[in-house]
Design a protein around this motif. Structure first.
Motif, PDB file in Angstrom:
ATOM      1  N   MET A   1       0.844  -1.185   0.000  1.00 19.48           N
ATOM      2  CA  MET A   1       0.000   0.000   0.000  1.00 19.48           C
ATOM      3  C   MET A   1       0.889   1.248   0.000  1.00 19.48           C
ATOM      4  O   MET A   1       1.825   1.360   0.768  1.00 19.48           O
ATOM      5  N   ILE A   2       0.574   2.166  -0.868  1.00 16.94           N
ATOM      6  CA  ILE A   2       1.366   3.386  -1.002  1.00 16.94           C
ATOM      7  C   ILE A   2       0.947   4.403   0.046  1.00 16.94           C
ATOM      8  O   ILE A   2      -0.240   4.665   0.229  1.00 16.94           O
ATOM      9  N   ASP A   3       1.928   4.973   0.722  1.00 15.13           N
ATOM     10  CA  ASP A   3       1.690   6.119   1.594  1.00 15.13           C
ATOM     11  C   ASP A   3       1.781   7.343   0.682  1.00 15.13           C
ATOM     12  O   ASP A   3       2.875   7.815   0.354  1.00 15.13           O
ATOM     13  N   TRP A   4       0.630   7.832   0.225  1.00 17.13           N
ATOM     14  CA  TRP A   4       0.589   8.882  -0.788  1.00 17.13           C
ATOM     15  C   TRP A   4       1.226  10.182  -0.324  1.00 17.13           C
ATOM     16  O   TRP A   4       1.869  10.872  -1.120  1.00 17.13           O
ATOM     17  N   LYS A   5       1.064  10.513   0.941  1.00 24.00           N
ATOM     18  CA  LYS A   5       1.676  11.743   1.448  1.00 24.00           C
ATOM     19  C   LYS A   5       3.199  11.635   1.385  1.00 24.00           C
ATOM     20  O   LYS A   5       3.870  12.536   0.881  1.00 24.00           O
ATOM     21  N   GLU A   6       3.728  10.527   1.867  1.00 26.19           N
ATOM     22  CA  GLU A   6       5.179  10.318   1.847  1.00 26.19           C
ATOM     23  C   GLU A   6       5.706  10.241   0.410  1.00 26.19           C
ATOM     24  O   GLU A   6       6.741  10.835   0.085  1.00 26.19           O
ATOM     25  N   GLU A   7       4.990   9.524  -0.443  1.00 24.13           N
ATOM     26  CA  GLU A   7       5.412   9.386  -1.835  1.00 24.13           C
ATOM     27  C   GLU A   7       5.385  10.739  -2.554  1.00 24.13           C
ATOM     28  O   GLU A   7       6.276  11.048  -3.344  1.00 24.13           O
ATOM     29  N   THR A   8       4.374  11.543  -2.273  1.00 26.00           N
ATOM     30  CA  THR A   8       4.291  12.874  -2.878  1.00 26.00           C
ATOM     31  C   THR A   8       5.474  13.726  -2.456  1.00 26.00           C
ATOM     32  O   THR A   8       6.123  14.364  -3.298  1.00 26.00           O
ATOM     33  N   GLU A   9       5.783  13.736  -1.173  1.00 23.28           N
ATOM     34  CA  GLU A   9       6.906  14.553  -0.685  1.00 23.28           C
ATOM     35  C   GLU A   9       8.220  14.085  -1.292  1.00 23.28           C
ATOM     36  O   GLU A   9       9.081  14.903  -1.632  1.00 23.28           O
ATOM     37  N   ARG A  10       8.375  12.782  -1.450  1.00 30.97           N
ATOM     38  CA  ARG A  10       9.599  12.223  -2.049  1.00 30.97           C
ATOM     39  C   ARG A  10       9.732  12.681  -3.500  1.00 30.97           C
ATOM     40  O   ARG A  10      10.792  13.108  -3.933  1.00 30.97           O
ATOM     41  N   ARG A  11       8.643  12.639  -4.233  1.00 37.88           N
ATOM     42  CA  ARG A  11       8.689  13.021  -5.649  1.00 37.88           C
ATOM     43  C   ARG A  11       8.856  14.530  -5.812  1.00 37.88           C
ATOM     44  O   ARG A  11       9.568  14.981  -6.713  1.00 37.88           O
ATOM     45  N   VAL A  12       8.238  15.314  -4.953  1.00 37.59           N
ATOM     46  CA  VAL A  12       8.438  16.770  -4.982  1.00 37.59           C
ATOM     47  C   VAL A  12       9.913  17.080  -4.745  1.00 37.59           C
ATOM     48  O   VAL A  12      10.513  17.882  -5.474  1.00 37.59           O
ATOM     49  N   ALA A  13      10.510  16.444  -3.745  1.00 30.62           N
ATOM     50  CA  ALA A  13      11.928  16.674  -3.448  1.00 30.62           C
ATOM     51  C   ALA A  13      12.805  16.288  -4.641  1.00 30.62           C
ATOM     52  O   ALA A  13      13.754  17.010  -4.981  1.00 30.62           O
ATOM     53  N   LYS A  14      12.477  15.176  -5.291  1.00 31.15           N
ATOM     54  CA  LYS A  14      13.238  14.746  -6.477  1.00 31.15           C
ATOM     55  C   LYS A  14      13.125  15.781  -7.588  1.00 31.15           C
ATOM     56  O   LYS A  14      14.124  16.151  -8.202  1.00 31.15           O
ATOM     57  N   GLY A  15      11.910  16.215  -7.863  1.00 26.68           N
ATOM     58  CA  GLY A  15      11.697  17.175  -8.946  1.00 26.68           C
ATOM     59  C   GLY A  15      12.426  18.479  -8.718  1.00 26.68           C
ATOM     60  O   GLY A  15      13.075  19.018  -9.629  1.00 26.68           O
ATOM     61  N   ILE A  16      12.335  18.998  -7.514  1.00 28.66           N
ATOM     62  CA  ILE A  16      13.028  20.250  -7.200  1.00 28.66           C
ATOM     63  C   ILE A  16      14.541  20.058  -7.265  1.00 28.66           C
ATOM     64  O   ILE A  16      15.257  20.925  -7.769  1.00 28.66           O
ATOM     65  N   ALA A  17      15.024  18.917  -6.818  1.00 32.58           N
ATOM     66  CA  ALA A  17      16.466  18.641  -6.901  1.00 32.58           C
ATOM     67  C   ALA A  17      16.926  18.614  -8.358  1.00 32.58           C
ATOM     68  O   ALA A  17      17.991  19.160  -8.688  1.00 32.58           O
ATOM     69  N   PHE A  18      16.139  17.999  -9.232  1.00 27.63           N
ATOM     70  CA  PHE A  18      16.499  18.008 -10.656  1.00 27.63           C
ATOM     71  C   PHE A  18      16.550  19.449 -11.183  1.00 27.63           C
ATOM     72  O   PHE A  18      17.481  19.812 -11.905  1.00 27.63           O
ATOM     73  N   PHE A  19      15.572  20.256 -10.820  1.00 28.28           N
ATOM     74  CA  PHE A  19      15.558  21.650 -11.274  1.00 28.28           C
ATOM     75  C   PHE A  19      16.790  22.394 -10.765  1.00 28.28           C
ATOM     76  O   PHE A  19      17.432  23.137 -11.523  1.00 28.28           O
ATOM     77  N   MET A  20      17.140  22.194  -9.524  1.00 28.54           N
ATOM     78  CA  MET A  20      18.289  22.882  -8.936  1.00 28.54           C
ATOM     79  C   MET A  20      19.604  22.392  -9.540  1.00 28.54           C
ATOM     80  O   MET A  20      20.612  23.094  -9.479  1.00 28.54           O
ATOM     81  N   GLN A  21      19.597  21.200 -10.147  1.00 31.71           N
ATOM     82  CA  GLN A  21      20.792  20.682 -10.829  1.00 31.71           C
ATOM     83  C   GLN A  21      20.937  21.250 -12.235  1.00 31.71           C
ATOM     84  O   GLN A  21      21.923  20.981 -12.913  1.00 31.71           O
ATOM     85  N   GLY A  22      19.925  21.999 -12.695  1.00 30.75           N
ATOM     86  CA  GLY A  22      20.018  22.609 -14.010  1.00 30.75           C
ATOM     87  C   GLY A  22      19.080  22.045 -15.056  1.00 30.75           C
ATOM     88  O   GLY A  22      19.050  22.531 -16.192  1.00 30.75           O
ATOM     89  N   TYR A  23      18.328  21.017 -14.711  1.00 27.92           N
ATOM     90  CA  TYR A  23      17.338  20.506 -15.660  1.00 27.92           C
ATOM     91  C   TYR A  23      16.238  21.543 -15.819  1.00 27.92           C
ATOM     92  O   TYR A  23      15.966  22.325 -14.907  1.00 27.92           O
ATOM     93  N   ASN A  24      15.585  21.559 -16.987  1.00 24.80           N
ATOM     94  CA  ASN A  24      14.518  22.527 -17.164  1.00 24.80           C
ATOM     95  C   ASN A  24      13.264  22.080 -16.405  1.00 24.80           C
ATOM     96  O   ASN A  24      13.214  20.984 -15.835  1.00 24.80           O
TER      97      ASN A  24
END
Length: 159
Positions: A1-24
């Motif tokens: 079973m997916i913990d949607w709150k935890e999974e959302t925060e993990r994916r948000v952190a990943k996305g922002i990290a990619f942006f901060m690394q220079g990805y568009n």
């Protein structure tokens, strides 16, 4: 079973990290889900590269929204010309777009940027990623928002 709150925060952190690394912006959204759809990161980054800056820095449809729409294609579409599946995909895209517009007021990159920048540039040369760049632009927040909207879609779908 997916913990949607935890999974959302993990994916948000990943996305922002990619942006901060220079990805568009578009790449940052799609790359946050590369593992979800079992798409190699290099392929995902190349597929979404042209959609940054409102499609090739033309400041049209926000790249984060385009990223969500690409993800919807991975989630709903098939490799076949199926009219019913196409209609379902378009329905999902329209729902994601409506959610984004409800939060931001527009899907248009230049309109989003105009609230923060004096001049919205369409020069194809990307701006340097400086502290000032990150401070003035709402793009990281748009990455976060698009990922949250997409995660709400997935949670509702998975039910």
């Amino acid at each position: 079973m997916i913990d949607w709150k935890e999974e959302t925060e993990r994916r948000v952190a990943k996305g922002i990290a990619f942006f901060m690394q220079g990805y568009n912006c578009s790449q940052s959204v799609t790359l946050a889900f590369a593992d979800w759809y079992d798409v190699p990161e290099g392929l995902m980054a190349r597929m979404s590269a042209s959609f940054g800056g409102g499609m090739g820095r033309m400041r049209e449809t926000c790249g984060t929204a385009s990223g969500m729409f690409m993800l919807a294609g991975l989630d709903v579409a098939t490799p076949y010309a199926d009219k019913e599946v196409k209609a379902q995909n378009y329905k999902v895209v329209q729902g994601l777009a409506a959610d984004f517009k409800a939060e931001v007021g527009t899907l248009i990159c230049r309109e989003i940027l105009a609230s923060r920048l004096e001049h919205v540039d369409t020069n194809p040369i990307p701006d340097e990623r400086t502290a000032e760049y990150y401070r003035k632009r709402p793009c990281a927040k748009m990455v976060e928002l698009a990922i949250r909207i997409y995660m709400r879609y997935l949670e509702k779908k998975e039910g």
